[in-house]
Design a protein around this motif. Structure first.
Motif, PDB file in Angstrom:
ATOM      1  N   SER A  99       0.807  -1.213   0.000  1.00 15.18           N
ATOM      2  CA  SER A  99       0.000   0.000   0.000  1.00 15.18           C
ATOM      3  C   SER A  99       0.838   1.260   0.000  1.00 15.18           C
ATOM      4  CB  SER A  99      -0.930   0.010   1.221  1.00 15.18           C
ATOM      5  OG  SER A  99      -0.174  -0.005   2.418  1.00 15.18           O
ATOM      6  N   GLY A 115      -0.634  -4.596   2.587  1.00 10.78           N
ATOM      7  CA  GLY A 115      -2.057  -4.375   2.812  1.00 10.78           C
ATOM      8  C   GLY A 115      -2.662  -5.472   3.672  1.00 10.78           C
ATOM      9  N   ALA A 116      -3.983  -5.553   3.631  1.00 12.04           N
ATOM     10  CA  ALA A 116      -4.703  -6.542   4.442  1.00 12.04           C
ATOM     11  C   ALA A 116      -4.370  -7.947   3.944  1.00 12.04           C
ATOM     12  CB  ALA A 116      -6.203  -6.285   4.353  1.00 12.04           C
ATOM     13  N   TYR A 119      -0.362  -6.442   6.830  1.00 10.70           N
ATOM     14  CA  TYR A 119       0.136  -5.111   7.199  1.00 10.70           C
ATOM     15  C   TYR A 119       1.590  -5.182   7.681  1.00 10.70           C
ATOM     16  CZ  TYR A 119      -4.907  -4.251   7.246  1.00 10.70           C
ATOM     17  OH  TYR A 119      -6.228  -4.177   6.920  1.00 10.70           O
ATOM     18  N   GLN A 140      -4.640  -2.632  11.536  1.00  5.09           N
ATOM     19  CA  GLN A 140      -5.597  -2.014  10.636  1.00  5.09           C
ATOM     20  C   GLN A 140      -4.844  -1.345   9.492  1.00  5.09           C
ATOM     21  OE1 GLN A 140      -8.757   0.274  12.523  1.00  5.09           O
ATOM     22  NE2 GLN A 140      -8.395  -0.746  14.479  1.00  5.09           N
ATOM     23  N   ASP A 141      -5.597  -0.665   8.618  1.00  3.24           N
ATOM     24  CA  ASP A 141      -5.002  -0.098   7.417  1.00  3.24           C
ATOM     25  C   ASP A 141      -3.882   0.881   7.755  1.00  3.24           C
ATOM     26  OD1 ASP A 141      -6.720  -1.540   5.909  1.00  3.24           O
ATOM     27  OD2 ASP A 141      -8.129   0.102   5.548  1.00  3.24           O
ATOM     28  N   TYR A 143      -1.620   3.777   5.968  1.00  2.00           N
ATOM     29  CA  TYR A 143      -1.666   4.607   4.780  1.00  2.00           C
ATOM     30  C   TYR A 143      -0.283   4.930   4.226  1.00  2.00           C
ATOM     31  CZ  TYR A 143      -6.385   5.551   6.557  1.00  2.00           C
ATOM     32  OH  TYR A 143      -7.663   5.428   7.029  1.00  2.00           O
TER      33      TYR A 143
END
Length: 1525
Positions: A99, A115-116, A119, A140-141, A143
């Motif tokens: 990501s 990413g998922a 991570y 979690q995500d 960025y």
């Protein structure tokens, strides 16, 4: 067929960091599966396609601008490092989905965030293609990830609700990556999009509300805002940049602000609010509708030029020098913002039009790769259709639907041609002009389609309506129809269909076919709704589970046939049934709820169509048709009659379909397009087998909703929900180069266009739709007509009132003895009211007879119209049958027809029998069935019958509804007293009213008696007088002023009253004298009337007095009962007061126990909740363990398969595969620093090592090195599989440890639950003991019960005992009810015994009947099987045998097979002759070759003999030489 990428007309402006600068004039950004390199000056594009086909996650340029990192997505994606500007792959890093990526300051390291669901934060030595460090970034995500430019070894990551600070630290175990999670403290948790690392190690980040947060040591040091508490930005801050000692921020408000870095670095909170106020040094506002997401600085040295990404679809060039010569912001490129809602192409030119929710409509020339024009509105566009040349000969009409229900007709024309005609200046290559605006809907318009002749246009909307318009210079509405769901698409029937119909696809799975309305027909009344259009309905019902079940059954049968090839079909089916009983069986049938969404569809043949469904039903194309039996559309469940499986589409449904004569294009949910070669006449899609796929748009959110061919089939255009628009060329390279020299032709303007006035647009979203406006006009017309009628009636009423007033005045002027009184008017009014009531009563009968008359007329009139159809239908059927019988002989055709009729009758009979059996089995009660009457009786018995105990019993508990306290009793007594007082006051008021009525009646009686002779006058009744005690509230109501004013008025009346009376008497005498002279008879009539009024008045007075006396008597009786009740209440009050004193003694102890019981109940509930969650987690972990065990078995099976058969290194490779090695243990602790070892040691345990020798040489082999003669790829594969196995084993051990921990926790909670339950039961027992003790104390309180002697039936030897302590007080009604109930129960007992006896006899008889029927069934089955074997030689299915019928197609195919068989037999003989000749030639050549081999063998033998002789001579020569020496 080759698709080559031509151009990208879109920009994924919502993606984070989707803009990078490669050099001073080249920008790079991601578009679906492509990386686009855009030249700012020439606007040319170069493309780099995703190598994996799964899309691109992030891009980043190297600090030296010589390399470009492209991080991909999908299954096991790569990070590819490209050289720039050659764009050759330089390095490839393998990992997970990415990501964000970033280089450190010197460019030696690369950081990536996955990413998922992993991570993972990974640091790469990218030049060596090796992982330096890795750790889990967050759960979690994430960025963004960046290196600190000043602090070596420090990194920062941010994302959903977190920011984390990382540091590469040297420990005694090696280099590790340690992370510190930022704590928000008192500050609200926020998603962090942007941040920057300061030189001293602090970090400044943004927030969702627009303020800046200064972080130090993992904590928020201060929150920065502007003066007055204003936020730094109006919205989220997306990026920070350090530039020449200033801190620059960009936000979603479209502003760029610079701040003093030193002030921010030293900022500190001045109070408890934690805020620090600061103002920006400089700022620039780009525009109103601008939302900046990222910026990159130009690579030119000492420049202040930046390039910015706007999430509203633009790329800006900004001059951030903040000086007097600063240039204004320049918009370099403009694109659609967000998903492309619709796209269409011209039928005569290489033009394309698109629309989106950004309220714009754009037109492109995809041949010359440029945008021609853009038109903006106030609402977002939702659908678009380019009208065909049949509708608009110029080919420039666009019809666009918007989300407020408005449909706009836009006209495209060439402005240069307009300049030559009108003399205007040129404003561009093309322009869109509004031609007409309509609003047929109140919700977003989703589909627009033109009828095949171009005379009618249809529009569909999510408000479940479809509107029709006539096409012309002005589009006029015809009407609309309603459908069962939101409209997804519209398709008119093609020219090949006989009927002109519209196919309407609804999002909820409904399909409606509507016949084309008459363009000249206009709906009457107050609505546009077309209720008489013929419609056909289809509601999709899922069959996917049935398809899966059928496949599974076929798979099992195939497996059984392979195992038992000699078994019959019946034996295989029996075997399959036995396996179903032993195993889990076939998958169950499943119907999704809610139904699967419908994505698209199209006509196949008249009445038939194809559907592509989403959700559970994806993975197939369903062939459907309308049923002849139409019922309620909302209750229909229709199944497709055929289907085609679509490869790899279970979770990737087809969203859109388009086709030309040779190809069928499908737009998929994963952003790819598929190309199927099909035949034009193949309505069954049987040729849809193979396909070619290309990943185009983003694989996660780039759903392909629109795909089109150009008018000449040389280009393909796609539009997706990721905002990208791509064009592909189907031409070879040479033809493409020639085509690129041309430009698309833009339609010329209409004659007189420049003189036309601007068309009025519909800009108000709340404006009325066409239907609402018509209803409003009709309502206004009705209101106007109603108002006119009101005015007319008011005018008529005013005339009548004036006439009535004149009549009243005329009546008033008459003498009193002949004057009419008001009673006459009242009687007339009452008659009118009676007439109105009669009409209302007869209204229902009138309406019933009117409806019956209409039904009779409709029935007979319709039957007359239906005669022509009944006559013509048999003719048409016979004609069709004759045309179908031409291919076969008449005898064969007749035979087939009769067989078909017989099979159809048998099939109908079988279906009828099945239906009857189904109804019979449905009516059969289950084994646990209970009679509802018995269930209701048991329920009533449980409610009304129980263990009744006396209050004196030790275990008696007072029910809640019988508990009474002192306050309740007092309130009840007060209520009864107030009720009696109100009734007394009401009776007193009634008396006052009666007295006033009596006085008025007596006065009226006196007036009547004045006109009667004295002998006929009756004595006046006495009027009751109100005593002062009856009206105590009037005691002090008068004042002195009132008395004085009353005295003055009385004196005045006394002085003037006499004269007036004398004057009136003289006038009356004169009038009476005149009347006696002229009207003698009228005197007698007047006398009779006065006598009658006298009698009536006397009756009314006596009746009123009698009624009042009766009411007073009743009230006096009730007052006596109330006095008795109040005395009993006083006694009860004393008892309750004694009980209250007892209750106060127990109150404190009871409250303590009740509080303790409540606490235990809460603890028990919390423990059960935790146990439930723990159990759910254990189930999930067990599933993971089973999955990992299966994965481990799969790896072992893969290894065994890779070895093959007779592998001499099998034992060695097996030992290598099963060898245990030491591996690095990765520990993750939530909330603490995460460590990750840099290296991984692979050492042998030493316990299980055994030397293995080479099977050929016997030399010991090293299991870490590939042995000689062993396949290196096999050895490497073994090592990889071993690594996979060890990974799975480690995960399995971790899962097992987790399950053990959960089990221990569950056991602990179970023990704790038992303890809490014991405590709760103890508390309940203590509370029950207190209640019983309290009840025993209450039982000792004496209660007074007043009784009369006749109520006492407790006697001893006929005498009343002196004490009644042992007597029981019981209500007489209850006693009688109990005695009656005893008799009823005795009778019920007798009836139940009789009923049980009859039921038992019936049960025995039914058992015998059942055995007899089973024996008959067995005999019949055996006889049936014997007859089958005798007649057919095997057991057959009689239903299938009965429904067999001749098949014309089969007979024709058999004839063709015989002809082909003869033809192929001849060809086979011909080829067999050729093969014989070839074999003979081969034999001859083989003989020649054998002869040559024999000659060669003899020559070799001679050569060998010569060699031996030569060797013997050489030896002799050598020996002779040696001897000579």
């Amino acid at each position: 067929l080759v698709f080559s990428s031509r151009h990208s007309f879109g920009y994924d402006c919502g993606r984070r960091g989707n803009l990078q600068l490669l050099d001073e004039h080249t920008l790079a950004f991601i578009a679906g599966n492509l990386l686009i390199l855009l030249d700012v000056h020439t606007k040319k594009q170069h493309y780099i396609r995703s190598s994996s086909g799964g899309g691109i996650g992030a891009i980043m340029t190297h600090p030296s601008k010589q390399y470009l990192a492209v991080a991909e997505k999908g299954h096991q994606p790569n990070i590819i490092i490209y050289e720039y500007p050659s764009l050759r792959p330089y390095r490839m890093l393998r990992g997970c989905e990415y990501s964000s990526v970033d280089f450190n300051r010197d460019g030696s390291l690369l950081a990536s965030v996955g990413g998922a669901p992993d991570y993972m934060l990974t640091l790469w030595d990218w030049r060596q293609e090796q992982v330096t460090l890795c750790n889990k970034a967050f759960s979690q995500d994430v960025y963004r990830v960046t290196f600190s430019p000043d602090c070596v070894g420090q990194l920062t990551t941010s994302g959903t609700g977190h920011i984390r600070f990382w540091k590469m630290a040297n420990t005694f175990t090696g280099l590790k990556l340690q992370g510190l999670l930022g704590s928000f403290g008192k500050t609200t948790v926020t998603d962090i999009e942007g941040y920057v690392e300061l030189p001293d190690g602090k970090v400044v980040s943004g927030s969702e509300w627009g303020n800046m947060l200064l972080w130090e040591g993992g904590l928020i040091k201060v929150e920065l805002c502007r003066k007055g508490g204003r936020t730094c930005h109006s919205g989220a801050i997306y990026q920070f940049n350090l530039d020449e000692g200033e801190l620059m921020t960009i936000g979603s408000d479209g502003a760029v602000r610079s701040w003093n870095l030193e002030t921010i670095d030293t900022a500190d909170a001045v109070d408890d609010s934690g805020l620090f106020e600061i103002e920006p040094m400089n700022e620039i506002i780009i525009g109103r509708n601008v939302s900046l997401h990222s910026m990159v600085k130009s690579s030119i040295p000492e420049t202040s030029i930046w390039f910015a990404q706007d999430s509203n679809g633009c790329i800006w060039k900004l001059d951030l020098s903040f000086s007097n010569i600063t240039q204004d912001p320049e918009c370099l490129f403009s694109f659609h913002a967000g998903a492309i809602q619709s796209m269409d192409v011209s039928e005569s030119s290489h033009l394309m039009a698109t629309t989106a929710l950004d309220s714009s409509v754009r037109v492109f020339d995809f041949l010359s790769k440029k945008e021609l024009t853009i038109c903006r509105f106030k609402q977002g566009g939702t659908t678009l259709t380019w009208a065909s040349d049949m509708v608009n000969t110029a080919g420039g009409l666009l019809v666009v639907g918007f989300d407020d229900g408005v449909v706009r007709l836009l006209e495209l024309y060439n402005t240069q041609s307009l300049h030559m005609v009108a003399g205007r200046t040129r404003s561009g290559d093309a322009e869109l002009r509004l031609r007409q605006a309509l609003k047929p809907h109140n919700a977003p318009v989703t589909a627009i389609a033109y009828e095949r002749t171009g005379k009618i246009m249809a529009t569909g909307s999510t408000d479940s309506t479809v509107f029709f318009f006539t096409v012309g210079e002005r589009y006029t509405p015809i009407g609309f129809v309603t459908v069962p769901g939101p409209v997804q698409g519209l398709e008119w029937s093609p020219q090949s269909h006989e009927k002109n119909t519209l196919l309407i696809f609804c999002q909820n799975g409904h399909v409606v076919e509507v016949q084309c309305p008459d363009p000249g027909a206009q709906t009457g009344g107050n609505t546009f709704q077309l209720s008489d259009l013929p419609t056909m309905h289809f509601c999709f019902s899922s069959i996917k589970s049935r398809i899966k079940k059928k496949k599974e059954r076929e798979k099992r049968l195939k497996k059984l046939k392979e195992q038992k090839p000699d078994a019959t079909e019946e034996e295989l089916q029996e075997e399959e049934k036995e396996e179903d009983e032993k195993e889990e069986g076939l998958p169950p049938l499943y119907i999704p709820s809610p139904p699967s969404p419908l994505h698209c569809g199209f006509y196949s043949t008249p009445g038939s169509f194809w559907l592509s469904m989403g959700g559970y039903d994806s993975g197939y194309l369903y062939h459907c048709k309308f049923s002849e039996q139409q019922s309620d559309p909302l209750e229909r469940k229709d199944e497709p009659f055929s289907f085609i499986p679509v490869h790899d589409a279970d979770r990737n449904p087809i969203l859109t379909i388009t086709f030309n004569r040779q190809l069928l294009l499908c737009g998929m949910k994963d952003g790819s397009i598929r190309v199927y070669p099909v035949q034009a006449s193949d309505h069954q899609l049987s040729s849809m087998q193979v396909y070619w796929a290309l990943s185009v748009h983003d694989n996660h959110y780039g759903h392909v909703r629109h795909i089109r061919f150009s008018f000449d089939d040389t280009f393909v255009l796609t539009a997706g929900e990721d905002g990208n628009i791509f064009s592909f060329s189907c031409l070879p390279e040479e033809e493409l180069q020639k085509a690129m020299l041309k430009h698309a032709k833009v339609p010329s303007p209409r004659v007189g266009l420049e003189t036309e006035k601007a068309v009025q647009d519909i800009e108000d979203p709340s404006a009325y739709s066409i239907e609402t406006a018509k209803q409003k006009l009709e309502l206004d017309r009705m209101h106007k007509e109603a108002e006119q009628r009101k005015q007319e009636r008011r005018k008529r009423l005013a005339e009548l009132q004036s006439r009535f007033q004149a009549l009243l005045e005329q009546n008033q002027s008459l003498p009193e003895h002949i004057r009419l009184h008001r009673s006459v008017h009242r009687s007339h009014t009452s008659s009118l009211l009676t007439l109105h009531l009669v009409r209302k009563e007869l209204a229902w009968e009138e309406e019933r007879y009117r409806i019956g008359l209409n039904k009779l007329q409709t029935m007979y009139y319709t039957s007359i119209q239906m005669q022509d159809e009944l006559v013509t239908d048999p003719v048409m059927q016979s004609g069709s049958m004759q045309s179908g019988s031409r291919k076969l002989a008449s005898r064969e055709a007749e035979k087939l027809r009769k067989a078909a009729e017989k099979a159809e009758k048998a099939r109908a009979m079988i279906e009828k029998r099945k239906k009857e059996w189904a109804e019979l089995y449905a009516s059969k009660p289950s084994e646990d069935y209970e009679d509802p009457k018995d269930v209701e009786a048991i329920r009533l018995a449980k409610e009304k019958m129980g263990d009744f105990k006396l209050k004196s019993a030790k275990d008696f508990t007072v029910p809640e509804h019988l508990r009474m306290n002192l306050k309740t009793a007092v309130l009840r007594n007060i209520f009864k007293k107030s009720e009696m007082n109100s009734r007394v006051m009401a009776l007193r008021d009634s008396k006052v009213e009666i007295v006033s009525q009596l006085q008025a009646q007596v006065e009226q009686l006196q007036e009547v008696q004045q006109h009667l002779p004295p002998e006929k006058r009756c004595p006046l009744p006495a009027v009751p007088i109100l005593m002062p005690e009856e009206m105590p509230e009037r005691k002090h109501r008068y004042t002195r002023a009132t008395l004085e004013r009353y005295a003055t008025l009385r004196d005045k009346m006394a002085s003037t009253g006499l004269e007036e009376q004398q004057d009136e008497q003289n006038i009356l005498e004169l009038l009476e004298q005149e009347a006696q002279d002229t009207h003698t008879e009228m005197r007698d009539i007047e006398e009779f009337r006065n006598l009658y009024q006298q009698d009536q008045l006397l009756k009314q007075v006596s009746l009123a007095v009698w009624r009042f006396d009766a009411e007073l008597c009743v009230l006096r009786h009730e007052k006596q009962e109330l006095d008795v009740y109040m005395k009993l209440a006083d006694l009860r009050h004393v008892t309750l007061f004694e009980e209250l004193l007892l209750l106060k003694e127990f109150e404190k102890r009871e409250d303590i126990l009740q509080e303790r019981l409540t606490t235990y109940l809460q603890e028990e509930e919390e423990i059960r909740t935790k146990m439930h969650e723990n159990k759910k987690q254990m189930e999930l972990k067990k599933r993971d363990i089973l999955r990992l065990q299966g994965k481990e078995k799969t790896i072992a099976a893969t290894f065994q398969a890779s070895l093959g058969e007779n592998n001499k290194f099998e034992e060695f490779l097996t030992r290598v595969f099963k060898k245990k090695i030491k591996r690095t243990k990765k520990k993750e602790t939530q909330g603490r620093d995460d460590d990750s070892d840099a290296d991984s040691d692979e050492e042998s345990d030493g316990d299980n090592d055994e030397d293995y020798d080479d099977p050929e040489t016997g030399v010991p082999l090293d299991d870490s090195v590939c042995p000689p003669n062993c396949d290196p790829e096999l050895f490497e594969n073994t090592l990889r599989l071993r690594e996979h196995r060890l990974d799975v084993e480690e995960q399995l051990q971790e899962e097992i440890k987790t399950v053990d921990g959960l089990k221990k926790e569950y056991d602990t909670l179970t023990k704790k639950e038992k303890i809490v339950q014991n405590n709760r039961k103890a508390a309940e027992g203590d509370l029950e003991l207190i209640n019983r003790e309290k009840q025993q104390k209450l039982n000792e309180v004496d209660v007074v019960v007043p009784l009369r002697l006749h109520q006492i039936e407790y006697v001893n030897n006929g005498l009343l005992p002196g004490k009644l302590d042992s007597a029981l007080v019981l209500n007489t009604a209850d006693l009688q009810h109990l005695e009656k109930r005893i008799k009823e129960l005795q009778q019920e007992k007798i009836e139940q015994r009789e009923l049980y006896k009859h039921a038992k006899q019936q049960h025995v008889q039914l058992r015998h009947d059942l055995k007899d029927m089973e024996a008959k069934i067995k005999v019949s089955e055996v006889r049936c099987e014997q007859l089958m074997l005798k007649k057919f030689g095997q057991l057959v299915d009689l239903e299938v045998l009965q429904t067999l019928s001749g098949n014309r197609r089969v007979e024709e195919m058999r004839h063709e097979i015989r002809a082909q068989d003869t033809k192929y037999t001849k060809e086979l003989k011909h080829w067999e002759a050729k093969v014989t000749e070839a074999k003979e030639a081969l034999t001859e050549i083989t003989k020649q070759n054998t002869e040559r081999l024999r000659k060669m063998n003899s020559l070799l033998s001679q050569k060998k003999a010569l060699d031996e002789q030569l060797n013997a001579r050489q030896q002799k020569t050598v020996l002779s030489f040696i001897i000579h020496i």
